[in-house]
Scaffold this active site. Structure first.
Site, PDB file in Angstrom:
ATOM      1  N   VAL A  40     -56.134  68.553 -32.436  1.00  0.00           N
ATOM      2  CA  VAL A  40     -55.424  67.856 -31.362  1.00  0.00           C
ATOM      3  C   VAL A  40     -56.422  67.433 -30.295  1.00  0.00           C
ATOM      4  CG1 VAL A  40     -53.679  68.106 -29.577  1.00  0.00           C
ATOM      5  CG2 VAL A  40     -53.371  69.262 -31.779  1.00  0.00           C
ATOM      6  N   VAL A  65     -57.236  64.119 -27.170  1.00  0.00           N
ATOM      7  CA  VAL A  65     -57.006  62.804 -26.560  1.00  0.00           C
ATOM      8  C   VAL A  65     -58.275  62.452 -25.795  1.00  0.00           C
ATOM      9  CG1 VAL A  65     -55.667  61.561 -24.800  1.00  0.00           C
ATOM     10  CG2 VAL A  65     -54.487  63.047 -26.429  1.00  0.00           C
ATOM     11  N   ARG A 105     -53.618  62.435 -19.773  1.00  0.00           N
ATOM     12  CA  ARG A 105     -52.505  62.543 -18.824  1.00  0.00           C
ATOM     13  C   ARG A 105     -51.689  61.254 -18.773  1.00  0.00           C
ATOM     14  NH1 ARG A 105     -54.942  66.542 -19.721  1.00  0.00           N
ATOM     15  NH2 ARG A 105     -55.507  68.158 -18.222  1.00  0.00           N
ATOM     16  N   ARG A 106     -51.559  60.609 -19.915  1.00  0.00           N
ATOM     17  CA  ARG A 106     -50.699  59.421 -19.996  1.00  0.00           C
ATOM     18  C   ARG A 106     -49.654  59.606 -21.093  1.00  0.00           C
ATOM     19  NH1 ARG A 106     -55.240  55.084 -20.777  1.00  0.00           N
ATOM     20  NH2 ARG A 106     -53.462  53.716 -21.130  1.00  0.00           N
ATOM     21  N   GLY A 107     -49.515  60.864 -21.526  1.00  0.00           N
ATOM     22  CA  GLY A 107     -48.426  61.153 -22.459  1.00  0.00           C
ATOM     23  C   GLY A 107     -48.758  60.956 -23.932  1.00  0.00           C
ATOM     24  N   LEU A 108     -50.035  60.730 -24.268  1.00  0.00           N
ATOM     25  CA  LEU A 108     -50.345  60.497 -25.694  1.00  0.00           C
ATOM     26  C   LEU A 108     -50.117  61.760 -26.520  1.00  0.00           C
ATOM     27  CD1 LEU A 108     -53.465  58.142 -25.697  1.00  0.00           C
ATOM     28  CD2 LEU A 108     -51.055  57.664 -25.373  1.00  0.00           C
ATOM     29  N   LEU A 109     -50.574  62.898 -26.001  1.00  0.00           N
ATOM     30  CA  LEU A 109     -50.332  64.143 -26.742  1.00  0.00           C
ATOM     31  C   LEU A 109     -48.830  64.353 -26.914  1.00  0.00           C
ATOM     32  CD1 LEU A 109     -51.093  66.832 -28.014  1.00  0.00           C
ATOM     33  CD2 LEU A 109     -50.989  67.842 -25.728  1.00  0.00           C
ATOM     34  N   THR A 110     -48.096  64.145 -25.830  1.00  0.00           N
ATOM     35  CA  THR A 110     -46.643  64.355 -25.884  1.00  0.00           C
ATOM     36  C   THR A 110     -46.034  63.528 -27.014  1.00  0.00           C
ATOM     37  OG1 THR A 110     -46.685  64.728 -23.517  1.00  0.00           O
ATOM     38  CG2 THR A 110     -44.536  64.250 -24.487  1.00  0.00           C
ATOM     39  N   TYR A 168     -49.115  73.972 -24.481  1.00  0.00           N
ATOM     40  CA  TYR A 168     -48.054  73.848 -25.490  1.00  0.00           C
ATOM     41  C   TYR A 168     -46.701  74.444 -25.127  1.00  0.00           C
ATOM     42  CZ  TYR A 168     -51.826  72.155 -28.385  1.00  0.00           C
ATOM     43  OH  TYR A 168     -52.865  71.411 -28.869  1.00  0.00           O
TER      44      TYR A 168
HETATM   45  C1  COA Z   1     -55.142  68.803 -24.300  1.00  0.00           C
HETATM   46  C2  COA Z   1     -55.127  67.294 -24.486  1.00  0.00           C
HETATM   47  C3  COA Z   1     -54.935  66.964 -25.955  1.00  0.00           C
HETATM   48  C4  COA Z   1     -53.959  66.706 -23.638  1.00  0.00           C
HETATM   49  O1  COA Z   1     -53.753  65.355 -23.946  1.00  0.00           O
HETATM   50  P1  COA Z   1     -52.948  64.358 -22.976  1.00  0.00           P
HETATM   51  O2  COA Z   1     -52.652  63.108 -23.740  1.00  0.00           O
HETATM   52  O3  COA Z   1     -53.667  64.228 -21.689  1.00  0.00           O
HETATM   53  O4  COA Z   1     -51.589  65.136 -22.721  1.00  0.00           O
HETATM   54  P2  COA Z   1     -50.268  64.490 -22.114  1.00  0.00           P
HETATM   55  O5  COA Z   1     -50.614  63.304 -21.238  1.00  0.00           O
HETATM   56  O6  COA Z   1     -49.275  64.235 -23.189  1.00  0.00           O
HETATM   57  O7  COA Z   1     -49.832  65.690 -21.206  1.00  0.00           O
HETATM   58  C5  COA Z   1     -48.619  66.337 -21.319  1.00  0.00           C
HETATM   59  C6  COA Z   1     -48.512  67.316 -20.187  1.00  0.00           C
HETATM   60  O8  COA Z   1     -49.370  68.428 -20.424  1.00  0.00           O
HETATM   61  C7  COA Z   1     -50.235  68.607 -19.321  1.00  0.00           C
HETATM   62  N1  COA Z   1     -51.529  68.972 -19.844  1.00  0.00           N
HETATM   63  C8  COA Z   1     -52.165  68.362 -20.849  1.00  0.00           C
HETATM   64  N2  COA Z   1     -53.341  68.973 -21.062  1.00  0.00           N
HETATM   65  C9  COA Z   1     -53.445  69.973 -20.187  1.00  0.00           C
HETATM   66  C10 COA Z   1     -54.438  70.941 -19.907  1.00  0.00           C
HETATM   67  N3  COA Z   1     -55.571  70.986 -20.600  1.00  0.00           N
HETATM   68  N4  COA Z   1     -54.211  71.804 -18.912  1.00  0.00           N
HETATM   69  C11 COA Z   1     -53.058  71.750 -18.196  1.00  0.00           C
HETATM   70  N5  COA Z   1     -52.079  70.852 -18.413  1.00  0.00           N
HETATM   71  C12 COA Z   1     -52.276  69.962 -19.395  1.00  0.00           C
HETATM   72  C13 COA Z   1     -50.290  67.256 -18.636  1.00  0.00           C
HETATM   73  O9  COA Z   1     -50.611  67.387 -17.267  1.00  0.00           O
HETATM   74  C14 COA Z   1     -48.893  66.739 -18.836  1.00  0.00           C
HETATM   75  O10 COA Z   1     -48.018  67.284 -17.904  1.00  0.00           O
HETATM   76  P3  COA Z   1     -47.383  66.394 -16.771  1.00  0.00           P
HETATM   77  O11 COA Z   1     -46.676  65.289 -17.491  1.00  0.00           O
HETATM   78  O12 COA Z   1     -46.499  67.333 -16.078  1.00  0.00           O
HETATM   79  O13 COA Z   1     -48.570  65.929 -16.012  1.00  0.00           O
HETATM   80  C15 COA Z   1     -56.448  66.684 -23.994  1.00  0.00           C
HETATM   81  O14 COA Z   1     -56.649  67.064 -22.655  1.00  0.00           O
HETATM   82  C16 COA Z   1     -57.683  67.074 -24.814  1.00  0.00           C
HETATM   83  O15 COA Z   1     -58.005  66.382 -25.763  1.00  0.00           O
HETATM   84  N6  COA Z   1     -58.409  68.156 -24.450  1.00  0.00           N
HETATM   85  C17 COA Z   1     -59.622  68.596 -25.168  1.00  0.00           C
HETATM   86  C18 COA Z   1     -59.325  69.092 -26.590  1.00  0.00           C
HETATM   87  C19 COA Z   1     -58.279  70.162 -26.603  1.00  0.00           C
HETATM   88  O16 COA Z   1     -58.277  71.099 -25.828  1.00  0.00           O
HETATM   89  N7  COA Z   1     -57.352  70.047 -27.556  1.00  0.00           N
HETATM   90  C20 COA Z   1     -56.308  71.014 -27.782  1.00  0.00           C
HETATM   91  C21 COA Z   1     -56.663  71.755 -29.042  1.00  0.00           C
HETATM   92  S1  COA Z   1     -55.484  73.010 -29.410  1.00  0.00           S
END
Ligand code: COA
Length: 424
Positions: free
Chosen positions: A85, A87, A93-98, A126
């Site tokens: 996983v 992004v 923080r634009r909802g792609l993971l979501t 998560y």
């Molecule tokens: C973790 C990750 C995938 C999040 O992707 P993203 O597209 O920014 O997530 P989203 O925009 O869908 O965020 C969904 C919500 O989760 C929160 N969130 C996402 N990542 C977070 C983090 N690392 N810490 C705290 N909150 C987080 C966001 O703030 C958002 O909440 P909000 O809508 O209230 O602001 C990205 O930060 C990443 O690639 N990190 C490095 C690799 C990693 O850790 N991967 C996970 C492996 S298990």
């Protein structure tokens, strides 16, 4: 910057794999290598890879695969195992993971996988998607000089056989299968996994030096009852050896196999510290030492996260500590696990069906998922919110039913070199 609404989130085609692999490597801080693409191309469940694409650029990665989880009572439950996983930093923080999670959980539910699991790189990610921590891990560091194991007592390690990767590959998968059948929290390791673990097939990630392998052969049955894989580094300080040893995998199906393999690792000459990661916090391993306090816990953490998608299938798949019934009203914002369910269970099995009865307990799917394998206490978690005890005594009944004598454990092997560099 492109609007997140126009970012295309879709299954990954063969041509996308180099870009997808590069994006994943950027997220996981792993340098790109052509061989990673080949390893990923030949992995199972290729149709379950998801990518987020900003025009022709891959900016998000996600995959899931079909797995089996051992639940209390010993059934293998089909589950969706999520990994890779990421992004891109430019698109966070634009909802792609979501969106990727939503697409994948819908797919898992439609495929009939009652539960999804993952190892969370960061705690806060998560919970919002209905996952809760379901197993924990303790990371031990053993101070060899304080362990009070006498290397002259070679009887303590009799049965241990140092083997090469091919011999290990012949015996180790069977040992693991025997453990998996009785270890709640365990996941399947397939043939490809073993080939990568023994270096017989290159896996994604940097090249790794070959580790050391040992088996425990039971003197009475002649059967392999345990496996040990470790790496060590030759390190000296002014004519004194100071070598660290990192246990990469240690699995045993009998207490004497476990004791012998640990004692072997702790009495390897020149070694002064043994790192023992990812064990259940209630592991017996320190108690095989002459002085268990020589094993300090350097990290104690949540480990495998779990999300129930199909409440009746998940809850009826496991057994329970006492014969009892319980009406649970499960809240799930995404809908999958929601409903009011009558659970009737005991040590021999369980049924779980929809009911119109009033609930004993209202519970969020996140909390129920945390309790599922028996690792946590409903009474404890109630203090944090997410449950409402409608009928007095319901929390205590959940604990008596769900908790297990030994804590669940998700045995993991540590294959990459990052482990050595990154020991806490
Ligand atoms: C973790 C990750 C995938 C999040 O992707 P993203 O597209 O920014 O997530 P989203 O925009 O869908 O965020 C969904 C919500 O989760 C929160 N969130 C996402 N990542 C977070 C983090 N690392 N810490 C705290 N909150 C987080 C966001 O703030 C958002 O909440 P909000 O809508 O209230 O602001 C990205 O930060 C990443 O690639 N990190 C490095 C690799 C990693 O850790 N991967 C996970 C492996 S298990």
């Amino acid at each position: 910057m492109t609007d997140s609404a126009v970012i295309d989130i879709r299954p990954v085609a063969g041509d996308d794999l180099p870009a997808w692999t590069r994006a994943w490597g950027n997220g996981y801080l792993r340098p790109y290598a052509e061989s990673n693409v080949d390893a990923i191309r030949s992995s199972a469940d290729r149709d379950r890879f998801i990518g987020a694409f900003d025009k022709d650029r891959c900016v998000g990665t996600y995959r899931s695969s079909a797995q089996e989880l051992t639940v209390p009572g010993g059934s293998f439950l089909p589950v969706s195992a999520i990994s890779r996983v990421s992004v891109a930093g430019t698109h966070r923080r634009r909802g792609l993971l979501t969106k990727m999670v939503e697409m994948d959980l819908r797919g898992a539910f439609e495929r009939g996988e009652p539960v999804a699991v993952l190892d969370a790189a960061q705690y806060p990610i998560y919970g919002r998607f209905g996952f809760g921590p379901s197993t924990a891990m303790a990371w031990f560091e053993i101070d060899v000089h304080r362990a009070r194991l006498d290397p002259r007592r070679t009887n303590d390690t009799s049965g241990v056989l140092v083997v090469d990767p091919r011999e290990y590959l012949k015996a180790a998968p069977e040992v693991y299968e025997r453990l998996r059948a009785v270890q709640p929290g365990a996941l399947r390791r397939d043939e490809r996994w073993w080939q990568e673990a023994t270096g017989q097939h290159p896996g994604p990630g940097p090249d790794r030096p070959e580790p050391f392998f040992a088996l425990y052969m039971d003197p009475d049955t002649g059967e392999a009852d345990g496996l040990l894989c470790f790496s060590a580094e030759e390190r000296w300080g002014a004519m004194l050896p100071q070598s660290p040893l990192w246990v990469r995998d240690l699995v045993a199906v009998s207490p004497r196999a476990e004791a012998a393999l640990l004692r072997y690792a702790v009495t390897v000459d020149w070694v002064t510290t043994v790192h023992l990661p990812y064990r259940a916090p209630d592991t017996l391993l320190p108690l095989w030492l002459g002085d268990p306090r020589a094993a300090r816990i350097s990290a104690l953490s949540d480990y495998m996260w779990l999300r129930i998608l199909d409440t009746p299938r998940a809850l009826s798949a496991r057994t329970y500590g006492i014969e009892a019934s319980l009406v649970l009203e499960v809240a799930d914002a995404a809908g999958y696990a929601a409903g009011t369910w009558l659970l009737e269970g005991g040590p021999d099995g369980a049924s779980c069906t929809r009911t119109t009865r009033g609930p004993d307990l209202r519970i969020d799917v996140r909390i129920l998922s945390s309790l599922y394998l028996g690792d946590d206490s409903a009474t404890r978690l109630a203090a944090l919110g997410g449950t409402e005890e409608v009928r007095p005594g319901a929390l205590a009944r959940v604990d008596a039913m769900f908790r297990t004598g030994r804590r669940p454990w998700s045995p993991r092997a540590v294959l990459g070199t990052r482990y050595q560099a990154g020991a806490p």
